[in-house]
Design an enzyme around this catalytic site. Structure first.
Site, PDB file in Angstrom:
ATOM      1  N   PHE A   1       0.809  -1.161  -0.017  1.00 52.18           N
ATOM      2  CA  PHE A   1      -0.182   0.079  -0.006  1.00 52.18           C
ATOM      3  C   PHE A   1       0.896   1.342  -0.100  1.00 52.18           C
ATOM      4  O   PHE A   1       1.571   1.356   0.926  1.00 52.18           O
ATOM      5  CB  PHE A   1      -0.982   0.038   1.392  1.00 52.18           C
TER       6      PHE A   1
ATOM      7  N   ASP B   1       9.063   2.815   1.761  1.00 57.20           N
ATOM      8  CA  ASP B   1       8.096   3.833   2.252  1.00 57.20           C
ATOM      9  C   ASP B   1       7.871   3.284   3.525  1.00 57.20           C
ATOM     10  O   ASP B   1       7.372   2.429   3.918  1.00 57.20           O
ATOM     11  CB  ASP B   1       6.884   3.315   1.482  1.00 57.20           C
TER      12      ASP B   1
ATOM     13  N   LYS C   1       2.409  10.436   8.353  1.00 52.76           N
ATOM     14  CA  LYS C   1       1.647   9.819   9.496  1.00 52.76           C
ATOM     15  C   LYS C   1       2.202  10.247  11.116  1.00 52.76           C
ATOM     16  O   LYS C   1       2.347  11.471  10.992  1.00 52.76           O
ATOM     17  CB  LYS C   1       1.740   8.457   9.492  1.00 52.76           C
TER      18      LYS C   1
ATOM     19  N   THR D   1       2.293  24.365  -4.547  1.00 59.90           N
ATOM     20  CA  THR D   1       2.166  25.451  -4.086  1.00 59.90           C
ATOM     21  C   THR D   1       2.682  25.461  -2.417  1.00 59.90           C
ATOM     22  O   THR D   1       3.485  26.395  -1.862  1.00 59.90           O
ATOM     23  CB  THR D   1       0.741  26.032  -4.035  1.00 59.90           C
TER      24      THR D   1
END
Lengths: 499, 499
Positions: free
Chosen positions: B217, B327, B358, B381
């Protein structure tokens, strides 16, 4: 329920005629006492070159740990106030770019400061929640207020996200989910279909597309980037999705002197858009589930489309079952003298979805019931940040109380009239003044002239920016007044004179 | 310079032996006085079913304006404290899920409250900046502190982003940009190439891929979602990129009784991974520029890979010029009893990039100089939110001061020993206890048993979650102690007994 008494922003804006001749209506005359301007200097204060020595030192230092080539200067956010941005070297620039069009009420607005000064709000900042699983008790009320206050008619639901790219990515997903669900016509997927879909295969993983426009910008994550076509540097070396790209009108200015040419632009684009949709639906077999479009191409060069173009685009989409997503990330929240820029188009009905970010301080999109999905299909851990939702709520209060959208319309008309005059005065240097509200732009005769102009203005105390190949982009806050316009126009005139 | 004196978190953690027998070392004995636990109740307080009537009412209301099916209950963040989450109905649950593994120091931690109580910090919250163009003056110092404190060895640069999906999307872009630049070998692109690339065509828009793993995931935006393969519901109806997907080991537990089987898992997976890379590089002609992998498949079922597997994976990547992106969005910042979970693998060198989000409270990735790009290629931005960077900085201070990673290791060992015992006691109901630090899981015999267990525990005052098809996922804060473990284990025992 509080939300029911929360009036629409648009209902609060008196539809007064704006004055182009420099005499502003009562509303704007009150701008002198406008909240947020209390501590502004009278004009820019420039003590060093921009960037100054301290900024340069920090740029060199941060270059060791980050890409530093995009830094304009290091900013002193404590000393920045109203429309004036302060830098590390003690300079104070009039900011007509406002954090890439994203700070709605300027710097250190007193009402926004109150949000953070109130200890009752602190637990909202301290405990960053997973909004989808454990929303705070006040969330329904806050989101209802936002919807009741600013949602386009008929788009009575909201999905918050962390930024503009995520807003568009998830709106694309909402479109694909609805389109493919409709195509299935109620047929259930088998367990094998579902297993295949996890492995990027099969009918659960359809070959659908989103149509986007040449010159458009919708973000930089891979899905959003596949629909972004403004500059090569954004896209270079990144794989993409082979989705349809259509032409967007390129008008000649002034509009009133080029009606025939511009109408032809609309017709030619619309014709080609329909051909492309048809080709993708029937030949390429990558059906166009949605169309994503900015009301004004805001990053790709301030290209406008006419109300007629957008009305016909909506019609085309309906005809071919392509849902219309209007991306108001940059144009939204009063920047064009209306709450949402697409209100200028008098569309027969609202777009299917509308994304937002920037001035809204959080990303997200408004949608209607038909895009409601099963749980966990549009989801992530944070789904935005409730701290930013607090600031948004207060920002909406201030916009209403101080009638800032009407102010933007009036100041914008004044600004545009002045830009047109300058285009006439310096025809070899600048042209094509255009805009809605203060969301204005003009073109440099060349990219070099445009870039030199930005540099000159910076050193004269104006913080400004570019869009597209040759456009000069103006994106002030919503507390930008006639007085600020005069300061800007005066220096722009001087800068042009110096070429 | 402050940052130079900012010690690595890992340097501060005494490498004490952990005790599996329930007697904790001095470090953890001090946990009784641990900051953040001051206002906790002695145990869960349950007054209603979960969700209670007030939550149900709010769920029904919010269902009119949002997808509401993911809401567990509405949360009273003011009354939540330490490891206890309070809901709208006056219930206080021991939270071993902590906002989907994302709140590092529990609720209303006094040191985090100080960040927001300090008026000097308020301008950072009030003026949301565009970090790439107008960074605040303190940004270099804050990011340096973060890098010096927690960056993996050799990854001395940082790119902040708003969330985990954006972190991975942009890390993929960094990989593609580097890979394609290397492939070009210094050859300049023509203006025609650049124009084509804007239109999603040509050599500037290469057909490269990222290899991901079955069960992995990495987020839900379109690029990240193409590498996510945990559940059909995340992916259904969304178009994707045809990138390679490889098997990830599926071990039998307890590990020590299944060494031969598990070693074979590693070898078979590694063999297939190499075949897939080779196939994509030479036959499909969609070269594998990068490999993205979680140290533990955290959403897809708590599947672990051995140090040997990860060491060989890194070797394989190097052999085929596929860059390794680890990850650590869910596993990072001390959750596994080490600062980063991949430290458990003793890799010969750091991964090429490492993403986070997280518990770090912002998204982003660490990288080395070789991934530095020209300006505006990795950009947006906001590039995250400096308010969250402030909270992160203080979080790191607390983790160091209170030795929380060592605490996590010791409490985790104690927790795992207890889970193993329960697996022996209830062999027909649960099995396969596994974990690193408190990042633990076990499997239900069926999905129904797992789901029923979560529901039972919720009504006994334990907030917990699922991962994958049958796993029960445990993701407490870093101030979760032996005492909290005892309360959880006691109720888990009772819940299992009640089947």
């Amino acid at each position: 329920m509080f939300s029911k008494n929360f009036p629409k922003l648009t209902q609060l804006i008196p539809r007064q005629g704006a004055s182009l001749n420099g005499k502003l209506s009562t509303t704007s005359a009150q701008a002198a006492q406008l909240k947020g301007l209390e501590n502004e200097p009278n004009e820019p204060i420039i003590k060093t070159n921009i960037p100054g020595p301290k900024s340069k030192e920090l740029i060199s230092e941060i270059g060791n740990i980050q890409q530093a080539g995009t830094v304009v200067f290091f900013t002193d956010y404590e000393k920045s106030t109203g429309n004036y941005i302060a830098d590390a070297d003690g300079n104070h620039l009039l900011d007509i770019y406002m954090q890439i069009a994203s700070l709605p009420l300027g710097y250190n607005h007193p009402d926004i400061q109150k949000v953070i000064a109130n200890p009752k709000n602190h637990n909202i900042f301290v405990n960053r929640p997973a909004l989808g699983t454990n929303p705070p008790m006040y969330l329904f009320e806050k989101l209802s207020n936002i919807i009741n206050s600013v949602a386009p008619k008929g788009l009575n639901m909201i999905q918050t996200m962390a930024c503009g790219s995520c807003a568009n990515e998830n709106a694309y997903k909402a479109i694909f989910i609805r389109y493919n669900t409709l195509m299935r016509g109620g047929k259930e997927l088998t367990q094998e279909d579902l297993n295949e879909c996890v492995m990027n295969k099969g009918p659960g993983c359809p070959d659908l597309s989103i149509l986007s426009f040449k010159g458009g910008f919708h973000g930089r994550t891979l899905g959003a980037l596949a629909t972004t076509h403004s500059k090569a540097i954004h896209k270079l070396d990144v794989p993409t999705l082979d989705w349809p790209i259509a032409p967007f009108p390129r008008y000649k200015y002034p509009l009133e002197e080029n009606t025939e040419y511009n109408k032809k632009q609309d017709e030619e684009c619309l014709k080609e858009i329909e051909q492309i949709i048809d080709h993708f639906n029937t030949v390429v077999k990558k059906p166009v589930a949605g169309i994503v479009v900015e009301p004004i191409q805001s990053e790709g060069g301030d290209h406008h489309g006419s109300p007629y173009f957008f009305q016909q685009l909506q019609k085309l989409g309906k005809k071919h079952n392509s849902m219309l997503l209007i991306d108001e990330v940059q144009t939204g929240l009063g920047a064009t003298g209306k709450l949402w820029a697409h209100e200028h188009f008098n569309l027969p009905e609202s777009p299917d979805l509308m994304t937002f970010a920037k001035k809204m301080q959080i990303g997200g999109y408004f949608y209607s019931d038909k895009f409601k999905t099963q749980p966990y299909r549009i989801f992530n851990t944070w789904l935005g940040d409730p701290a930013r939702i607090l600031f948004l709520e207060e920002t909406l209060n201030v916009i209403k109380r101080d009638n800032l959208i009407q102010l933007n319309k009036e100041v914008g008309d004044y600004l545009l009239a002045n830009l047109r005059n300058l285009c006439k005065t310096y025809p070899g240097l600048i042209a094509n003044a255009r805009g809605l509200g203060t969301f204005c732009a003009f073109d440099g005769a060349t990219a070099k002239i445009r870039d030199d102009l930005i540099l000159k203005l910076k050193n004269m105390g104006i913080q400004c920016g570019a869009s597209g190949d040759v456009a000069f982009r103006i994106r002030p806050s919503l507390i930008f007044t006639k007085n600020h316009t005069d300061i800007f126009v005066d220096r722009l005139d001087k800068a042009l004179k110096s070429f």
